[in-house]
Design an enzyme around this catalytic site. Sequence first.
Site, PDB file in Angstrom:
ATOM      1  CG  HIS A 306      -2.081   0.910   1.090  1.00  0.00           C
ATOM      2  ND1 HIS A 306      -1.994   2.258   1.340  1.00  0.00           N
ATOM      3  CD2 HIS A 306      -3.350   0.671   0.682  1.00  0.00           C
ATOM      4  CE1 HIS A 306      -3.178   2.802   1.096  1.00  0.00           C
ATOM      5  NE2 HIS A 306      -4.016   1.867   0.697  1.00  0.00           N
ATOM      6  CG  ASP A 364      -8.447  -4.105  -2.445  1.00  0.00           C
ATOM      7  OD1 ASP A 364      -9.662  -3.918  -2.294  1.00  0.00           O
ATOM      8  OD2 ASP A 364      -7.638  -3.197  -2.669  1.00  0.00           O
TER       9      ASP A 364
HETATM   10  N1  CMC Z   1       4.185  -7.504  -4.890  1.00  0.00           N
HETATM   11  C1  CMC Z   1       5.524  -7.505  -5.029  1.00  0.00           C
HETATM   12  N2  CMC Z   1       6.311  -6.431  -4.883  1.00  0.00           N
HETATM   13  C2  CMC Z   1       5.710  -5.271  -4.577  1.00  0.00           C
HETATM   14  C3  CMC Z   1       4.306  -5.194  -4.395  1.00  0.00           C
HETATM   15  C4  CMC Z   1       3.549  -6.361  -4.551  1.00  0.00           C
HETATM   16  N3  CMC Z   1       2.217  -6.333  -4.395  1.00  0.00           N
HETATM   17  N4  CMC Z   1       3.966  -3.925  -4.080  1.00  0.00           N
HETATM   18  C5  CMC Z   1       5.106  -3.212  -4.075  1.00  0.00           C
HETATM   19  N5  CMC Z   1       6.153  -4.035  -4.347  1.00  0.00           N
HETATM   20  C6  CMC Z   1       7.575  -3.650  -4.381  1.00  0.00           C
HETATM   21  C7  CMC Z   1       7.894  -2.855  -5.636  1.00  0.00           C
HETATM   22  O1  CMC Z   1       8.345  -3.691  -6.671  1.00  0.00           O
HETATM   23  C8  CMC Z   1       8.960  -1.918  -5.140  1.00  0.00           C
HETATM   24  O2  CMC Z   1      10.176  -2.638  -5.108  1.00  0.00           O
HETATM   25  P1  CMC Z   1      11.570  -1.868  -5.417  1.00  0.00           P
HETATM   26  O3  CMC Z   1      11.713  -0.870  -4.312  1.00  0.00           O
HETATM   27  O4  CMC Z   1      12.571  -2.958  -5.366  1.00  0.00           O
HETATM   28  O5  CMC Z   1      11.415  -1.237  -6.760  1.00  0.00           O
HETATM   29  C9  CMC Z   1       8.576  -1.629  -3.690  1.00  0.00           C
HETATM   30  O6  CMC Z   1       7.785  -2.772  -3.275  1.00  0.00           O
HETATM   31  C10 CMC Z   1       7.746  -0.355  -3.526  1.00  0.00           C
HETATM   32  O7  CMC Z   1       6.656  -0.413  -4.439  1.00  0.00           O
HETATM   33  P2  CMC Z   1       6.020   0.849  -5.158  1.00  0.00           P
HETATM   34  O8  CMC Z   1       5.363   0.408  -6.411  1.00  0.00           O
HETATM   35  O9  CMC Z   1       7.059   1.929  -5.245  1.00  0.00           O
HETATM   36  O10 CMC Z   1       4.954   1.290  -4.102  1.00  0.00           O
HETATM   37  P3  CMC Z   1       3.735   2.237  -4.384  1.00  0.00           P
HETATM   38  O11 CMC Z   1       3.458   2.923  -3.111  1.00  0.00           O
HETATM   39  O12 CMC Z   1       3.963   3.075  -5.581  1.00  0.00           O
HETATM   40  O13 CMC Z   1       2.562   1.204  -4.765  1.00  0.00           O
HETATM   41  C11 CMC Z   1       0.700  -0.242  -4.645  1.00  0.00           C
HETATM   42  C12 CMC Z   1       1.558   0.813  -3.905  1.00  0.00           C
HETATM   43  C13 CMC Z   1      -0.536  -0.544  -3.789  1.00  0.00           C
HETATM   44  C14 CMC Z   1       0.221   0.314  -5.991  1.00  0.00           C
HETATM   45  C15 CMC Z   1       1.556  -1.517  -4.845  1.00  0.00           C
HETATM   46  O14 CMC Z   1       1.955  -2.034  -3.595  1.00  0.00           O
HETATM   47  C16 CMC Z   1       0.814  -2.579  -5.658  1.00  0.00           C
HETATM   48  O15 CMC Z   1       0.835  -2.542  -6.882  1.00  0.00           O
HETATM   49  N6  CMC Z   1       0.130  -3.561  -4.956  1.00  0.00           N
HETATM   50  C17 CMC Z   1      -0.669  -4.535  -5.641  1.00  0.00           C
HETATM   51  C18 CMC Z   1      -2.002  -3.925  -6.012  1.00  0.00           C
HETATM   52  C19 CMC Z   1      -2.912  -3.729  -4.834  1.00  0.00           C
HETATM   53  O16 CMC Z   1      -3.099  -4.623  -3.998  1.00  0.00           O
HETATM   54  N7  CMC Z   1      -3.518  -2.537  -4.753  1.00  0.00           N
HETATM   55  C20 CMC Z   1      -4.499  -2.218  -3.719  1.00  0.00           C
HETATM   56  C21 CMC Z   1      -4.119  -1.038  -2.923  1.00  0.00           C
HETATM   57  S1  CMC Z   1      -5.174  -0.894  -1.493  1.00  0.00           S
HETATM   58  C22 CMC Z   1      -6.677  -0.389  -2.097  1.00  0.00           C
HETATM   59  C23 CMC Z   1      -6.758   1.040  -2.449  1.00  0.00           C
HETATM   60  O17 CMC Z   1      -6.411   1.895  -1.612  1.00  0.00           O
HETATM   61  O18 CMC Z   1      -7.195   1.332  -3.571  1.00  0.00           O
END
Ligand code: CMC
Length: 429
Positions: A306, A364
């Site tokens: 998240h 989720d």
């Molecule tokens: N599985 C594997 N690796 C992950 C995941 C995951 N679900 N989420 C983040 N990471 C890794 C990512 O690869 C990155 O690694 P590195 O630092 O080595 O590049 C690190 O963790 C940080 O990730 P980020 O993409 O910079 O984090 P963000 O804050 O931009 O993204 C997120 C947050 C929710 C979009 C992401 O965690 C994700 O895509 N999760 C899966 C989708 C999901 O479950 N979304 C629901 C969010 S909650 C409901 C809502 O509020 O809408």
Amino acid sequence: MSANSARITGDNKTFETSVKLGSVGPSVIDISKLYAEIGMFTYDPGYTSTASCESKITYIDGDVGVLLYRGYPIEQLAEHGDFLETCYLLLYGELPTPAQKADFDYRITRHTVVHEQMARFYQGFRRDAHPMSVMVACVGALSAFYHDSTDISDPQQRMIASMRMIAKMPTLAAMAYKYTVGQPFIYPKNELDYTSNFLRMCYAVPCEEYKVNPVLARALDRIFILHADHEQNASTSTVRLAGSSGANPFACIAAGIACLWGPAHGGANEAALKMLAEIGTVDRIPQYIARAKDKNDPFRLMGFGHRVYKNYDPRAKIMQRTTHEVLAELGIKDDPLLDVAIELERIALHDDYFIEKKLYPNIDFYSGITLKAMGFPTSMFTVLFAVARTVGWIAQWKEMIEDPSQRIGRPRQLYTGATERDYVPLSRR
Ligand code: CMC
């Protein structure tokens, strides 16, 4: 420099400014005059360090896993209240008295019917259309039906539009579902509470009586409470940005629904369930964990991670309990998806990669399993999220319109394209 002031230096110019304090949580450096004074912008793709507004509605402390609506912990609201009480709280800022609650419930209930012409919109879609596409269109279309509540400068019209949105979303969502399965639309029944009414509009058929299961109604009501608001997330910021131009609230909420649809946001519960089904059995989990860790593989564990929570999502804890209640009520003992989910959660919580990056299960992760058990197809999951989030969107929209410092939202950019050059006629290219 005083404790409440800040200094930014760049390009040999210095900008002195103040620090604004919140009631709780991080303070902000006021950079609103930065460009005027030193001719520079700040750069923050994804707004990871930028507060876009001041708000009194929802507070999240992602490091410890706290979520408060108007100061009240989500756990207490989900345990003791109902969804319409949360709606009142988010809209008005205080919990209602019994008389205020009864009046609010009455007024919402009396707005649940949608204009009969709205049904024609649904007929224009293919039966296999994704219900979110139907929702984007039909919610936007409400502005063509309720002209008497689109003058955003009139506080009374703003409140009527807010009530209409909260009341009509379940009706529109249930119609989207009914259209997909080829069954007749079911009109709302005013003697039922908000969530029971929604379940009935989804699952009743005209040829027999439908009895609402109170355990399922309570579980869905709790899901609605958990999803009601989440401060300045992508869809809420979309609603605020759309509204900042003076667009009517129905159009703004339609914009929010479009944003919510994406798999990184509201579409994650649908994506999480698809992923659990794809994994299928517990023995296949390690290969998916390995894929999630592989930098060269775009696969991510859906339902994990998240932007704000770097600890267990407090909503996920409540959701996990709700999932078990629903499965027990429906007599589902051995759900293979649940087995995969529990094992996946266990492995991820002990895996160095997920611990280091603070990737915990989010709401989720469990909501998809619960909604599936209740009989909703995966394509409806995000629609249900939209039903619940409507009150958050509308409360945030109202707060913005009523904020005297409100201006049209207009981010700036770092331009890295071509510099000025002369046009070359087609014949010479
Ligand atoms: N599985 C594997 N690796 C992950 C995941 C995951 N679900 N989420 C983040 N990471 C890794 C990512 O690869 C990155 O690694 P590195 O630092 O080595 O590049 C690190 O963790 C940080 O990730 P980020 O993409 O910079 O984090 P963000 O804050 O931009 O993204 C997120 C947050 C929710 C979009 C992401 O965690 C994700 O895509 N999760 C899966 C989708 C999901 O479950 N979304 C629901 C969010 S909650 C409901 C809502 O509020 O809408």
